[in-house]
Design a protein around this motif. Sequence first.
Motif, PDB file in Angstrom:
ATOM      1  N   UNK A  75       9.673  -1.886  13.940  1.00 25.46           N
ATOM      2  CA  UNK A  75       9.365  -2.769  12.819  1.00 25.46           C
ATOM      3  C   UNK A  75       9.358  -1.976  11.512  1.00 25.46           C
ATOM      4  N   UNK A  76       9.547  -2.678  10.397  1.00 25.88           N
ATOM      5  CA  UNK A  76       9.569  -2.035   9.095  1.00 25.88           C
ATOM      6  C   UNK A  76       9.032  -2.981   8.035  1.00 25.88           C
ATOM      7  N   UNK A  77       8.756  -2.407   6.871  1.00 30.23           N
ATOM      8  CA  UNK A  77       8.390  -3.199   5.696  1.00 30.23           C
ATOM      9  C   UNK A  77       8.942  -2.513   4.457  1.00 30.23           C
ATOM     10  N   UNK A  78       9.358  -3.306   3.488  1.00 27.50           N
ATOM     11  CA  UNK A  78       9.907  -2.790   2.236  1.00 27.50           C
ATOM     12  C   UNK A  78       8.804  -2.682   1.191  1.00 27.50           C
ATOM     13  N   UNK A  79       8.901  -1.659   0.355  1.00 30.55           N
ATOM     14  CA  UNK A  79       7.945  -1.402  -0.720  1.00 30.55           C
ATOM     15  C   UNK A  79       8.722  -1.330  -2.034  1.00 30.55           C
ATOM     16  N   UNK A  80       8.132  -1.859  -3.113  1.00 26.99           N
ATOM     17  CA  UNK A  80       8.824  -1.848  -4.400  1.00 26.99           C
ATOM     18  C   UNK A  80       8.005  -1.335  -5.568  1.00 26.99           C
ATOM     19  N   UNK A  81       6.807  -0.805  -5.303  1.00 27.46           N
ATOM     20  CA  UNK A  81       5.985  -0.249  -6.384  1.00 27.46           C
ATOM     21  C   UNK A  81       4.912   0.647  -5.765  1.00 27.46           C
ATOM     22  N   UNK A  82       4.264   1.494  -6.559  1.00 31.88           N
ATOM     23  CA  UNK A  82       3.212   2.354  -6.018  1.00 31.88           C
ATOM     24  C   UNK A  82       2.105   1.514  -5.374  1.00 31.88           C
ATOM     25  N   UNK A  83       1.568   2.022  -4.302  1.00 29.76           N
ATOM     26  CA  UNK A  83       0.454   1.354  -3.637  1.00 29.76           C
ATOM     27  C   UNK A  83      -0.617   2.398  -3.351  1.00 29.76           C
ATOM     28  N   UNK A 101       1.125  -5.105   6.442  1.00 26.02           N
ATOM     29  CA  UNK A 101       1.554  -5.116   7.841  1.00 26.02           C
ATOM     30  C   UNK A 101       3.072  -5.050   7.937  1.00 26.02           C
ATOM     31  N   UNK A 102       3.542  -4.556   9.091  1.00 22.07           N
ATOM     32  CA  UNK A 102       4.974  -4.534   9.351  1.00 22.07           C
ATOM     33  C   UNK A 102       5.488  -5.955   9.526  1.00 22.07           C
ATOM     34  N   UNK A 103       6.735  -6.160   9.146  1.00 25.07           N
ATOM     35  CA  UNK A 103       7.375  -7.463   9.302  1.00 25.07           C
ATOM     36  C   UNK A 103       7.606  -7.733  10.788  1.00 25.07           C
ATOM     37  N   UNK A 104       7.861  -8.967  11.108  1.00 21.30           N
ATOM     38  CA  UNK A 104       8.030  -9.370  12.507  1.00 21.30           C
ATOM     39  C   UNK A 104       9.434  -9.041  13.007  1.00 21.30           C
ATOM     40  N   UNK A 105       9.732  -7.755  13.084  1.00 22.25           N
ATOM     41  CA  UNK A 105      11.060  -7.318  13.494  1.00 22.25           C
ATOM     42  C   UNK A 105      10.943  -6.038  14.309  1.00 22.25           C
TER      43      UNK A 105
END
Length: 167
Positions: A75-83, A101-105
């Motif tokens: 699974x993965x998740x995309x990020x587009x700014x500092x967190x 959370x990770x995406x449902x993949x």
Amino acid sequence: MLVSTAARRHRLRSMTLAGLLTAATLGGIGTAGAEGNPTGRSDYDYTTYQNPERCADQSEEFRFRFYFNSGYGGAWTNIGHPMHDLTVMHVGGDAGDVPLRYCDKGKGAGQVVGNNSASAYNWYRGYCATVFYNSWYRGASDRIAPNNGMNLSATYNNNKSIDFEAC
């Protein structure tokens, strides 16, 4: 020769539109296909939490990806700014604070991203990403150059925050 008020307004609108189009062309603002700027900070992470780009297969605005497994797997998740804390996203409203959370993949779908990532990839062309061991951009870190990825080492399964900078 007298020019009517309506004609002056039309000419002013035309000149303003021409100026905006020129600025967009020369400055790269608002152009299709341009990558987003990931360095902007936000008090609330609602823009990531609710944004469909977070789970899109490809995104111009969210060009950094955390993976659950090594070798860019699971699974993965995309990020587009500092967190500043991947385990406490400030989304406001009734939701309050929630973990990213990770995406449902794939394997790891639905798991918390913070302290649970094995690899990452940075598709930004002009920005480096730094993954930190602790929240608020502190502690050991892994730096990922533009258009590169890696199995996390200093932050393997101990990734708490992420920051971006031009490089």
